[in-house]
Design a protein around this motif. Structure first.
Motif, short mmCIF file in Angstrom:
data_model
loop_
_atom_site.label_atom_id
_atom_site.label_comp_id
_atom_site.label_asym_id
_atom_site.label_seq_id
_atom_site.Cartn_x
_atom_site.Cartn_y
_atom_site.Cartn_z
N GLN A 1 0.61 6.25 -7.22
CA GLN A 1 -0.65 6.90 -7.57
C GLN A 1 -0.51 8.42 -7.56
OE1 GLN A 1 -4.06 5.25 -5.60
NE2 GLN A 1 -5.38 7.01 -6.04
N SER B 1 -6.29 11.86 2.28
CA SER B 1 -5.21 10.89 2.07
C SER B 1 -4.54 11.11 0.72
CB SER B 1 -5.76 9.46 2.15
OG SER B 1 -6.29 9.20 3.43
N VAL C 1 -5.98 5.59 0.52
CA VAL C 1 -5.85 6.12 -0.83
C VAL C 1 -6.69 5.33 -1.82
CG1 VAL C 1 -4.24 6.29 -2.77
CG2 VAL C 1 -3.64 7.29 -0.59
N LYS C 2 -6.71 4.00 -1.65
CA LYS C 2 -7.43 3.18 -2.63
C LYS C 2 -8.94 3.42 -2.60
CE LYS C 2 -7.98 -1.16 0.00
NZ LYS C 2 -7.67 -2.61 -0.01
N ARG D 1 0.81 -1.22 0.00
CA ARG D 1 0.00 0.00 0.00
C ARG D 1 0.85 1.27 0.00
NH1 ARG D 1 -0.84 -2.07 5.46
NH2 ARG D 1 -0.07 -0.58 7.03
N ALA E 1 0.60 3.98 -3.10
CA ALA E 1 0.23 5.37 -2.85
C ALA E 1 1.23 6.34 -3.48
CB ALA E 1 0.11 5.63 -1.35
N GLU F 1 -1.96 6.00 3.53
CA GLU F 1 -1.65 5.11 2.39
C GLU F 1 -2.67 3.98 2.26
OE1 GLU F 1 -0.39 2.53 5.65
OE2 GLU F 1 -0.26 4.70 5.34
#
Length: 235
Positions: A29, A220, A213-214, A22, A26, A210
């Motif tokens: 991304q 975040s 974020v998804k 993760r 992050a 982190e």
């Protein structure tokens, strides 16, 4: 070119390098190129000269010797070689005014690097009225609220004075020294974030952005985007 981001690591029970996906996801991304930094990293100065920012991830407890205390009975496992190399990273990157972003343990270690202290166990050393700070639900879900201090970078990025964050810790920042200033506090008084007033980007948060974020949690995402943008500007 995309900024090169050093990402610190932990050691698993077999002695192998461990970094949760993760953190890497992050950074990518947000537009950075992650480079894993092993525990006990050598040639710190050379590494810091080459990377554009450093992300300090979570992990085991910080050695209380580093902030002048003896071990509390509730202190967890410490990894002195990790503390040593990461403190050197923080100080070298801050001296070069390169972005430093600390999450959970990384946030606590930044505080130590600037002369601050840590509660070795909040449940033993603080009020019995504490919130639960070690959630059992998945980390990608927000768990408790924090109040954000006005006139801070964090307040600007959040666009509000209160947000919900996740939580997975038993240690916490205690005393904060200049140039760090507190920027967020949980409803029970636990310090949840700080930033430096003397650097381009030295920011720490107790929670785990982190992991959120998804789910495209706005704050975040903004934290990582601002971190990467600061690294891009420094590059």
């Amino acid at each position: 070119m995309k900024p090169l981001i050093g990402v610190t690591s932990d050691i698993d029970q077999n002695g192998d390098i461990l970094v949760q996906t993760r953190f890497i996801r992050a950074v990518r991304q947000a537009g950075g190129v992650p480079v894993i930094l092993p525990v006990g990293l050598e040639a710190i100065e050379e590494v810091c000269d080459r990377i554009d920012g450093v992300l300090l991830i979570g992990g085991e407890d910080v050695d209380p010797y580093l902030y002048g205390e003896e071990p509390h009975r509730q202190l967890g496992k410490v990894l002195p070689e990790r503390d040593e190399s990461e403190l050197a990273l923080i100080k070298r990157m801050a001296d070069q005014d390169k972005p430093v972003f600390g999450i959970c343990r990384g946030y606590q270690l930044i505080n130590v690097a600037f002369g601050g202290t840590i509660y070795q166990d909040i449940y033993a050393q603080l009020s019995e009225d504490l919130l639960q700070h070690h959630q059992l639900t998945d980390l990608d879900f927000a768990f408790h609220s924090i109040d954000i201090v006005g006139d801070s970078k964090l307040a600007e990025w959040a666009g509000t004075s209160e947000v919900r964050v996740n939580s997975l810790h038993h240690q916490a920042v205690r005393e904060v020294h200049a140039p760090l200033v507190v920027t967020a506090v949980a409803k029970d008084g636990v310090i949840e974030a700080f930033e430096s007033t003397a650097h381009r980007f030295v920011v720490g948060v107790q929670w785990h952005p982190e992991a959120m974020v998804k789910r495209e949690d706005p704050l975040s995402l903004k934290l990582f985007e601002q971190f990467i943008e600061a690294a891009r500007e420094k590059r």
